[in-house]
Design a protein around this motif. Structure first.
Motif, short mmCIF file in Angstrom:
data_model
loop_
_atom_site.label_atom_id
_atom_site.label_comp_id
_atom_site.label_asym_id
_atom_site.label_seq_id
_atom_site.Cartn_x
_atom_site.Cartn_y
_atom_site.Cartn_z
N ARG A 16 0.83 -1.20 0.00
CA ARG A 16 0.00 0.00 0.00
C ARG A 16 0.87 1.26 0.00
O ARG A 16 0.58 2.23 -0.69
CB ARG A 16 -0.92 0.00 1.23
CG ARG A 16 -2.34 0.35 0.92
CD ARG A 16 -3.29 0.37 2.10
NE ARG A 16 -2.89 -0.25 3.35
CZ ARG A 16 -3.18 -1.51 3.70
NH1 ARG A 16 -3.85 -2.29 2.89
NH2 ARG A 16 -2.78 -1.98 4.86
N SER A 17 1.97 1.22 0.77
CA SER A 17 2.85 2.39 0.83
C SER A 17 3.53 2.64 -0.51
O SER A 17 3.94 3.76 -0.80
CB SER A 17 3.89 2.22 1.93
OG SER A 17 4.86 1.25 1.56
N LEU A 18 3.62 1.62 -1.35
CA LEU A 18 4.21 1.76 -2.67
C LEU A 18 3.16 2.00 -3.75
O LEU A 18 3.48 2.09 -4.94
CB LEU A 18 5.03 0.51 -3.02
CG LEU A 18 6.23 0.24 -2.11
CD1 LEU A 18 6.84 -1.12 -2.41
CD2 LEU A 18 7.27 1.33 -2.27
N GLY A 19 1.88 2.05 -3.34
CA GLY A 19 0.82 2.36 -4.28
C GLY A 19 0.21 1.15 -4.97
O GLY A 19 -0.40 1.28 -6.03
N PHE A 20 0.38 -0.01 -4.39
CA PHE A 20 -0.16 -1.24 -4.98
C PHE A 20 -0.98 -1.99 -3.94
O PHE A 20 -0.92 -1.70 -2.75
CB PHE A 20 0.98 -2.17 -5.44
CG PHE A 20 1.85 -1.59 -6.50
CD1 PHE A 20 1.46 -1.61 -7.83
CD2 PHE A 20 3.07 -1.02 -6.18
CE1 PHE A 20 2.27 -1.08 -8.82
CE2 PHE A 20 3.89 -0.47 -7.15
CZ PHE A 20 3.48 -0.52 -8.48
N SER A 21 -1.71 -2.98 -4.43
CA SER A 21 -2.31 -3.93 -3.50
C SER A 21 -1.43 -5.17 -3.53
O SER A 21 -0.71 -5.42 -4.51
CB SER A 21 -3.74 -4.29 -3.91
OG SER A 21 -3.74 -5.14 -5.04
N LEU A 22 -1.49 -5.94 -2.49
CA LEU A 22 -0.68 -7.16 -2.43
C LEU A 22 -1.08 -8.11 -3.56
O LEU A 22 -0.22 -8.74 -4.17
CB LEU A 22 -0.84 -7.84 -1.06
CG LEU A 22 0.04 -9.04 -0.79
CD1 LEU A 22 1.51 -8.71 -0.96
CD2 LEU A 22 -0.21 -9.59 0.60
N LEU B 298 1.30 -9.84 -6.48
CA LEU B 298 1.41 -11.29 -6.58
C LEU B 298 0.78 -11.84 -7.86
O LEU B 298 0.92 -13.02 -8.16
CB LEU B 298 0.76 -11.97 -5.36
CG LEU B 298 1.40 -11.66 -4.02
CD1 LEU B 298 0.62 -12.30 -2.90
CD2 LEU B 298 2.84 -12.15 -4.01
N GLY B 299 0.09 -10.97 -8.59
CA GLY B 299 -0.55 -11.41 -9.82
C GLY B 299 -1.79 -12.24 -9.59
O GLY B 299 -2.17 -13.04 -10.42
N VAL B 300 -2.43 -12.03 -8.44
CA VAL B 300 -3.64 -12.77 -8.12
C VAL B 300 -4.83 -11.97 -8.62
O VAL B 300 -5.00 -10.80 -8.27
CB VAL B 300 -3.77 -12.99 -6.59
CG1 VAL B 300 -5.06 -13.69 -6.25
CG2 VAL B 300 -2.57 -13.76 -6.07
N ALA B 301 -5.64 -12.60 -9.45
CA ALA B 301 -6.82 -11.93 -9.98
C ALA B 301 -7.93 -11.98 -8.94
O ALA B 301 -8.04 -12.94 -8.18
CB ALA B 301 -7.27 -12.60 -11.26
N LYS B 302 -8.74 -10.94 -8.95
CA LYS B 302 -9.90 -10.95 -8.06
C LYS B 302 -10.86 -12.01 -8.54
O LYS B 302 -11.08 -12.16 -9.74
CB LYS B 302 -10.60 -9.59 -8.06
CG LYS B 302 -9.81 -8.50 -7.40
CD LYS B 302 -10.59 -7.20 -7.37
CE LYS B 302 -9.80 -6.12 -6.68
NZ LYS B 302 -10.53 -4.85 -6.66
N SER B 303 -11.43 -12.75 -7.61
CA SER B 303 -12.36 -13.80 -8.01
C SER B 303 -13.69 -13.18 -8.38
O SER B 303 -14.18 -12.28 -7.70
CB SER B 303 -12.55 -14.81 -6.88
OG SER B 303 -13.13 -14.20 -5.78
#
Length: 104
Positions: free
Chosen positions: A44-50, A54-59
Motif C-alpha cells: 500500500r505504501s508503494l501504491g499497490f495492492s498485495l 502477486l498477480g492474483v486476480a480478483k475472483s
C-alpha cells in the motif's frame, strides 16, 4: 516452565499433546496474519495492492442463474443449465424429450 512428564498419566499426556498442537497451530496462524498485514502495508505504501504484486486476480462470483429448464413431472424441480445435469433432466432426455420440451 518445567513439567515432570514421567508423573503424568496417559490421559494427561494426551491432553497436554492436544493442547500443544492447538497452541502451535494458533501461533502459526497469528504469525501468518501478521506477515500478510505487514506485506499489505508495504505494498500500500508503494501504491499497490498485495494481490496486484502477486498477480492474483480478483475472483468473480457468478450471479445465481435463472432456471431455464423444469422437470415435466414436478415443476418445482428446475435447472439453470449450469453445472452438472440433474438426474430428472438426463432421464427425460433419454426418454425422448427435447431441450425445448424441458424449457421453461
Amino acid at each position: 516452565m518445567t513439567v515432570d512428564l514421567d508423573r503424568l498419566s496417559l490421559k494427561e499426556l494426551k491432553s497436554l499433546q492436544s493442547q500443544i498442537a492447538a497452541s502451535i497451530a494458533s501461533f502459526e496462524e497469528r504469525k501468518k496474519k501478521e506477515a500478510v498485514a505487514e506485506l499489505e502495508e508495504k505494498a500500500r505504501s508503494l501504491g499497490f495492492s498485495l494481490n496486484e504484486l502477486l498477480g492474483v486476480a480478483k475472483s468473480r462470483r457468478l450471479a445465481p442463474g435463472k432456471p431455464k429448464y423444469a422437470n415435466p413431472a414436478n415443476k418445482a424441480e428446475t435447472w439453470t443449465g449450469r453445472g452438472r445435469k440433474p438426474r430428472w433432466f438426463e432421464t427425460a432426455l433419454k426418454a425422448g424429450k427435447s431441450l425445448d420440451d424441458l424449457a421453461i
